[in-house]
Design a protein around this motif. Structure first.
Motif, PDB file in Angstrom:
ATOM      1  N   UNK A  84       0.819   4.723  13.614  1.00 63.87           N
ATOM      2  CA  UNK A  84       1.810   5.146  12.641  1.00 63.87           C
ATOM      3  C   UNK A  84       1.862   4.074  11.551  1.00 63.87           C
ATOM      4  N   UNK A  85       1.687   4.488  10.303  1.00 63.61           N
ATOM      5  CA  UNK A  85       1.621   3.554   9.177  1.00 63.61           C
ATOM      6  C   UNK A  85       2.842   3.721   8.292  1.00 63.61           C
ATOM      7  N   UNK A  86       3.422   2.633   7.825  1.00 59.95           N
ATOM      8  CA  UNK A  86       4.570   2.723   6.934  1.00 59.95           C
ATOM      9  C   UNK A  86       4.144   3.092   5.525  1.00 59.95           C
ATOM     10  N   UNK A  87       4.919   3.945   4.909  1.00 55.17           N
ATOM     11  CA  UNK A  87       4.663   4.351   3.533  1.00 55.17           C
ATOM     12  C   UNK A  87       4.651   3.138   2.609  1.00 55.17           C
ATOM     13  N   UNK A  88       5.571   2.206   2.837  1.00 54.50           N
ATOM     14  CA  UNK A  88       5.630   1.010   2.000  1.00 54.50           C
ATOM     15  C   UNK A  88       4.370   0.185   2.066  1.00 54.50           C
ATOM     16  N   UNK A  89       3.708   0.172   3.223  1.00 53.06           N
ATOM     17  CA  UNK A  89       2.459  -0.583   3.356  1.00 53.06           C
ATOM     18  C   UNK A  89       1.358   0.034   2.507  1.00 53.06           C
ATOM     19  N   UNK A  90       1.356   1.363   2.409  1.00 48.40           N
ATOM     20  CA  UNK A  90       0.376   2.045   1.555  1.00 48.40           C
ATOM     21  C   UNK A  90       0.693   1.770   0.082  1.00 48.40           C
ATOM     22  N   UNK A 137       2.129  -0.709  -1.148  1.00 50.50           N
ATOM     23  CA  UNK A 137       1.910  -2.131  -1.428  1.00 50.50           C
ATOM     24  C   UNK A 137       0.445  -2.530  -1.342  1.00 50.50           C
ATOM     25  N   UNK A 138      -0.426  -1.586  -0.995  1.00 51.39           N
ATOM     26  CA  UNK A 138      -1.853  -1.881  -0.892  1.00 51.39           C
ATOM     27  C   UNK A 138      -2.251  -2.569   0.391  1.00 51.39           C
ATOM     28  N   UNK A 139      -1.351  -2.616   1.389  1.00 53.65           N
ATOM     29  CA  UNK A 139      -1.662  -3.292   2.648  1.00 53.65           C
ATOM     30  C   UNK A 139      -2.360  -2.368   3.638  1.00 53.65           C
ATOM     31  N   UNK A 140      -2.234  -1.063   3.462  1.00 55.00           N
ATOM     32  CA  UNK A 140      -2.841  -0.085   4.363  1.00 55.00           C
ATOM     33  C   UNK A 140      -3.427   1.060   3.559  1.00 55.00           C
ATOM     34  N   UNK A 141      -4.383   1.733   4.168  1.00 57.71           N
ATOM     35  CA  UNK A 141      -4.978   2.907   3.539  1.00 57.71           C
ATOM     36  C   UNK A 141      -4.018   4.083   3.606  1.00 57.71           C
ATOM     37  N   UNK A 142      -4.085   4.931   2.587  1.00 64.65           N
ATOM     38  CA  UNK A 142      -3.399   6.200   2.624  1.00 64.65           C
ATOM     39  C   UNK A 142      -4.375   7.260   3.108  1.00 64.65           C
ATOM     40  N   UNK A 194      10.829  -2.824   2.771  1.00 61.31           N
ATOM     41  CA  UNK A 194      10.875  -2.595   4.215  1.00 61.31           C
ATOM     42  C   UNK A 194       9.593  -3.087   4.869  1.00 61.31           C
ATOM     43  N   UNK A 195       8.453  -2.722   4.307  1.00 60.54           N
ATOM     44  CA  UNK A 195       7.173  -3.093   4.912  1.00 60.54           C
ATOM     45  C   UNK A 195       6.857  -4.578   4.769  1.00 60.54           C
ATOM     46  N   UNK A 196       7.453  -5.230   3.791  1.00 58.94           N
ATOM     47  CA  UNK A 196       7.287  -6.677   3.649  1.00 58.94           C
ATOM     48  C   UNK A 196       8.280  -7.466   4.495  1.00 58.94           C
ATOM     49  N   UNK A 244       4.608  12.477  -0.904  1.00 55.75           N
ATOM     50  CA  UNK A 244       3.660  13.521  -1.294  1.00 55.75           C
ATOM     51  C   UNK A 244       2.702  13.007  -2.360  1.00 55.75           C
ATOM     52  N   UNK A 245       3.220  12.325  -3.356  1.00 50.84           N
ATOM     53  CA  UNK A 245       2.351  11.769  -4.400  1.00 50.84           C
ATOM     54  C   UNK A 245       1.389  10.733  -3.836  1.00 50.84           C
ATOM     55  N   UNK A 246       1.804  10.040  -2.793  1.00 56.14           N
ATOM     56  CA  UNK A 246       0.997   8.954  -2.237  1.00 56.14           C
ATOM     57  C   UNK A 246      -0.032   9.446  -1.231  1.00 56.14           C
TER      58      UNK A 246
END
Length: 315
Positions: free
Chosen positions: A272-278, A280-285, A32-34, A121-123
């Motif tokens: 608002x950040x997508x979970x998939x971006x986190x 995938x290493x594209x955004x900080x968690x 989704x994030x890609x 939750x894990x992320x």
């Protein structure tokens, strides 16, 4: 054409559990994030005064699948012993267009929703949460309780519901794990000291007070998936660093965010950040142990397709 196989809710549950879906959901969220997944806006139309028909459709590239979910949305159905969401997920092979299988939508949706919550939750939560609070006592709360027991075996669990007797009834279904599950009638007490809070209610108006959130907590907002419903109040939205499954969906359907913007509590640039971006290493968690994080769940058709493929692979 070979007739597609049909999977009931019981058959789905017999083949996979929530933990089995964590990796398929991770891959779906990254897609989704890609921009590698198709998930157009879902829609619902009134059928009569009692309910609506809802449709979601979309596609994944890996594995190459497309499909749709068709539902009857009848809020009064539980009073008759039925689910409020009844229907099917239809899965197609995108290489040749053949229909592959048909799945009970209620069973598949409940399981994949809980799986994405566990993944979030894990992320995003602090590692090794000691206490989790589940708000709600319906089907989705039950699946989240089951998922927490399975995915966080060392965590103590609290149940809160507007009707304490409903929370007690839910706890009784998990008699073998009663030592890990506590029902709490007072919401403030249920929230205090919890590392993670899951809201899985049918609330239309916010019941979770942002003023009660504590540094370091993580909140999964699962129950309200439409623009006119919400679980967290404006103050909470302003305090939370928000994540979601789809920013596009959040812009249309996140009642918490839309309401807080309309109230002027947050601006149009609220991040608002997508979970998939986190993932995938594209955004900080999470950035610190004191940051309050939140995950806004909308539910995407690609999650259904990925879950359906996992069931089919084990058939």
């Amino acid at each position: 054409m070979t007739p597609p196989r049909i999977f009931s809710a019981d058959e789905i549950a017999a083949r996979i559990d929530v933990a089995d879906l964590l990796d398929p959901m991770r891959r779906a969220m990254i897609a989704v994030s890609r921009g590698q997944a198709l998930h157009p806006p879902r829609f619902a139309v009134p059928v009569n005064d009692n309910g609506r028909m809802g449709v979601m459709y979309g596609a994944l590239g890996d594995p190459p699948l497309h499909g749709a979910k068709i539902l009857s949305l009848y809020p009064g159905a539980p009073a008759m012993g039925l689910s409020s969401h009844q229907g099917y997920v239809l899965l197609f092979d995108s290489t040749d267009g053949q229909p592959m299988a048909i799945f009970d939508a209620d069973g598949l949706t409940a399981m994949r929703t809980a799986a994405v919550t566990m993944l979030a939750t894990r992320t995003l939560a602090r590692p090794d949460p000691a206490v989790m609070t589940i708000c709600g006592a319906g089907e989705q709360a039950e699946w989240h309780l089951r998922a927490c027991l399975q995915c966080f075996p060392e965590t103590r669990l609290r149940l809160w519901a507007r009707r304490p007797d409903a929370a007690e009834t839910l706890r009784a279904k998990f008699d073998a794990s009663r030592d890990r599950i506590e029902t709490i009638a007072d919401l403030d007490t249920a929230l205090s000291g919890a590392d993670v809070i899951h809201t899985a209610t049918a609330a239309r108006a916010a019941f979770l007070p942002g003023a009660r959130l504590e540094p370091g907590q993580h909140v999964n907002l699962v129950g309200a998936s439409l623009a006119d419903s919400r679980e967290l109040d404006d103050a909470g939205v302003a305090r939370v660093r928000m994540f979601t499954d789809s920013r596009e969906s959040a812009s249309r359907e996140a009642g918490e965010i839309i309401g807080a913007q309309q109230a002027g509590v947050i601006g149009p640039d609220y991040p608002v950040t997508e979970l998939g971006a986190v993932l995938d290493g594209m955004s900080d968690g999470r950035r610190s142990d004191t940051e309050i994080t939140g995950y806004k769940s909308h539910g995407l058709i690609v999650q259904d397709l990925a879950a359906a493929a996992a069931v089919l692979a084990r058939a």
